[in-house]
Every structure is written in C-alpha cells, then in structure tokens.
Motif scaffolding. Structure first.
Motif, PDB file in Angstrom:
ATOM      1  N   TYR A  78       3.664  -5.176   3.879  1.00 48.75           N
ATOM      2  CA  TYR A  78       2.406  -4.427   3.708  1.00 48.75           C
ATOM      3  C   TYR A  78       2.222  -3.397   4.818  1.00 48.75           C
ATOM      4  N   CYS A  79       2.431  -3.812   6.065  1.00 49.04           N
ATOM      5  CA  CYS A  79       2.116  -2.938   7.207  1.00 49.04           C
ATOM      6  C   CYS A  79       3.093  -1.787   7.386  1.00 49.04           C
ATOM      7  N   ASN A 163      -0.625 -10.951   6.188  1.00 52.09           N
ATOM      8  CA  ASN A 163       0.083 -10.400   5.032  1.00 52.09           C
ATOM      9  C   ASN A 163       1.233 -11.290   4.581  1.00 52.09           C
ATOM     10  N   THR A 168      -0.134 -10.144   0.630  1.00 52.16           N
ATOM     11  CA  THR A 168      -1.051  -9.065   0.289  1.00 52.16           C
ATOM     12  C   THR A 168      -0.322  -7.965  -0.479  1.00 52.16           C
ATOM     13  N   VAL A 170       0.716  -4.388  -1.633  1.00 58.99           N
ATOM     14  CA  VAL A 170       0.652  -3.082  -0.982  1.00 58.99           C
ATOM     15  C   VAL A 170      -0.356  -2.221  -1.734  1.00 58.99           C
ATOM     16  N   ASP A 171      -1.246  -1.578  -0.982  1.00 69.86           N
ATOM     17  CA  ASP A 171      -2.258  -0.715  -1.590  1.00 69.86           C
ATOM     18  C   ASP A 171      -1.581   0.372  -2.418  1.00 69.86           C
ATOM     19  N   GLN A 175       2.097   2.518  -2.059  1.00 66.86           N
ATOM     20  CA  GLN A 175       3.234   2.005  -2.831  1.00 66.86           C
ATOM     21  C   GLN A 175       4.436   2.946  -2.842  1.00 66.86           C
TER      22      GLN A 175
END
Length: 188
Positions: A78-79, A163, A168, A170-171, A175
C-alpha cells in the motif's frame, strides 16, 4: 480476516474528526486512514508522527528517501504506491522514486547514504555499527538526522504493519503505481 474500514457513518466517535480532516486534506479518505479509524489513538498517533516527521530538517527528497526505503524494506504493498504518488505531489523526481522502488542507485551519494542508513536501521532494529554511523555522518548528516530517521521509522512502522495485517486495498488513485518487490533486495 477482514479488518473494518470506516467512513464517517461507521467510525468510532473519536475518529470522526480525524476522518473529516483527512477528507479535507485529500479530497477523499485514504484506505489506511479508514482502517486506522478503528482505533482513534492509533489513527491520531500516526497523524501526529507524520506531521512531526514532515517538520524535520529533511527536504522533500530526503523525506521520500526515508519513507520509501522503509516501505520497500517492509514490502508494503500500500505505502510504496501511495508514497510514489505523494513524491510526485512533492515534486520529487521520478528518477529518485524509480531508484527507491527498484532498489537501484540514487542520483547522489548523500541520498544513497540516507537510504543505506535507513535500511540498516530497519534491518538491525536500531543496532547500527560505529562504521555505519560514521558513514552516515561522513555523508553530511548528524545526530539530529539519526533521531529524525527513527521518527520516520516510527511513523512507517504504524502504516506498514497496519497495511500488512489489514491487507489494505491500494487506493484507486494509486493503483497505476502498484508495486511488488522484484528479485532484487538492496545489499547494505
């Protein structure tokens, strides 16, 4: 096991003002913030650490090097994409972002020394040798920078670990910047 992902309607009361701040700041609710909202204290702690880290003497490139070095080392799905997008917003060059994501050489010896030291701190849980510390100092950093790297590690430990356990998503906005570690692993 699915972790809760909150919005203004489902969040604990103490998290609602934090979600409101995130909505105002980003124009949307980042997935990490939705997950952190389950614990108002964890959410606020993350936000405070983020604010403090961005107020250190590190410039935008150095902040990005610390964040992404930790994200990549911890393989945060995620980060890494999120901070690639954040780096673009901070006007950090794609050359730096690509080198961090791909674990290839950074464009300056000073930034490379910052990445190397940060990764050594993460891998060794703070137990760096005198030689590693001296190499960091020889690159132009001082004792304050050591402490500021630790501050960045505290922030990223929260986000990376959350995450990992929450998986979580990925927004959507990040993406296209999705990341997965290749065969390389930085040798420090």
């Amino acid at each position: 096991m699915t972790f809760p992902s909150h919005d203004q309607d489902t969040a604990p009361e103490a998290s609602k003002p934090l979600l409101e701040e995130s909505q105002k700041a980003f124009g949307r609710l980042p997935g990490l913030h939705k997950v952190l909202a389950e614990s108002p204290q964890a959410y606020e702690g993350y936000q405070v650490l983020h604010k403090l880290f961005t107020e250190t003497e590190f410039d935008a490139e150095e902040l990005t090097v610390v964040w992404q070095s930790i994200n990549v080392e911890n393989e945060c799905h995620y980060c890494v994409p999120a901070h690639t997008g954040i780096a673009k917003m901070m006007k950090v060059s794609d050359e730096i972002s690509d080198a961090l994501r791909n674990e290839t050489a950074l464009p300056t010896p000073k930034l490379e020394a910052l990445r190397t030291f940060t990764v050594q701190m993460v891998r060794n849980r703070g137990f760096v040798s005198d030689a590693q510390m001296q190499a960091f100092f020889d690159a132009g950093y001082g004792h304050r920078a050591v402490l500021d790297v630790i501050l960045g590690m505290a922030q990223k430990t929260i986000s990376n670990y959350v995450n990992h356990v929450a998986e979580t998503p990925v927004d959507e906005v990040f993406q296209p910047l999705a990341w997965k570690r290749g065969d390389k692993k930085l040798d420090v």
